[in-house]
Design a protein around this motif. Structure first.
Motif, PDB file in Angstrom:
ATOM      1  N   ASP A 159       2.627   2.068  -1.259  1.00 14.14           N
ATOM      2  CA  ASP A 159       3.546   1.808  -0.149  1.00 14.14           C
ATOM      3  C   ASP A 159       2.988   2.359   1.158  1.00 14.14           C
ATOM      4  O   ASP A 159       3.088   1.715   2.201  1.00 14.14           O
ATOM      5  N   LEU A 160       2.410   3.534   1.099  1.00 16.71           N
ATOM      6  CA  LEU A 160       1.811   4.130   2.289  1.00 16.71           C
ATOM      7  C   LEU A 160       0.669   3.259   2.819  1.00 16.71           C
ATOM      8  O   LEU A 160       0.578   3.014   4.026  1.00 16.71           O
ATOM      9  N   ARG A 180       2.141   0.368   4.643  1.00 18.24           N
ATOM     10  CA  ARG A 180       2.724   0.746   5.930  1.00 18.24           C
ATOM     11  C   ARG A 180       1.689   1.039   7.008  1.00 18.24           C
ATOM     12  O   ARG A 180       1.909   0.748   8.178  1.00 18.24           O
ATOM     13  N   ILE A 181       0.552   1.601   6.623  1.00 17.94           N
ATOM     14  CA  ILE A 181      -0.461   1.938   7.630  1.00 17.94           C
ATOM     15  C   ILE A 181      -1.505   0.830   7.805  1.00 17.94           C
ATOM     16  O   ILE A 181      -2.466   0.995   8.542  1.00 17.94           O
TER      17      ILE A 181
END
Length: 83
Positions: free
Chosen positions: A5-6, A9-10
């Motif tokens: 997920d990170l 997002r980035i």
């Protein structure tokens, strides 16, 4: 799946060379560069074995050499480097 997920997002989820394990490796390398100790890397990553911590950060801390017990019969032998 929090690391996945990170990465989404980035904006790094589509990078083929960036994976959750590469983030773990990066964190281990940072610890190694700060402390110089594979023991600290293992502790930081929650690994119980130095032999498992070393390859995570691409560090070779053991060297396998060949010795001959009998002529023509080499046997592997491990040595700890830098001890």
């Amino acid at each position: 799946m929090a690391l996945c997920d990170l990465l989404i997002r980035i904006g790094l989820a589509d990078e083929p060379d960036v994976t959750p394990s590469s983030i773990t490796a990066w964190a281990g390398v940072e610890v190694f560069e700060q402390t110089g100790g594979i023991q600290e890397v293992a502790r930081h990553l929650g690994l119980r074995s130095l032999d498992r911590a070393a390859p995570v950060i691409g560090h070779t801390w053991r060297q396998t050499t060949m010795t001959a017990d009998a002529p023509g019969e080499p046997q592997p032998q491990s040595e700890v480097l830098g001890a």
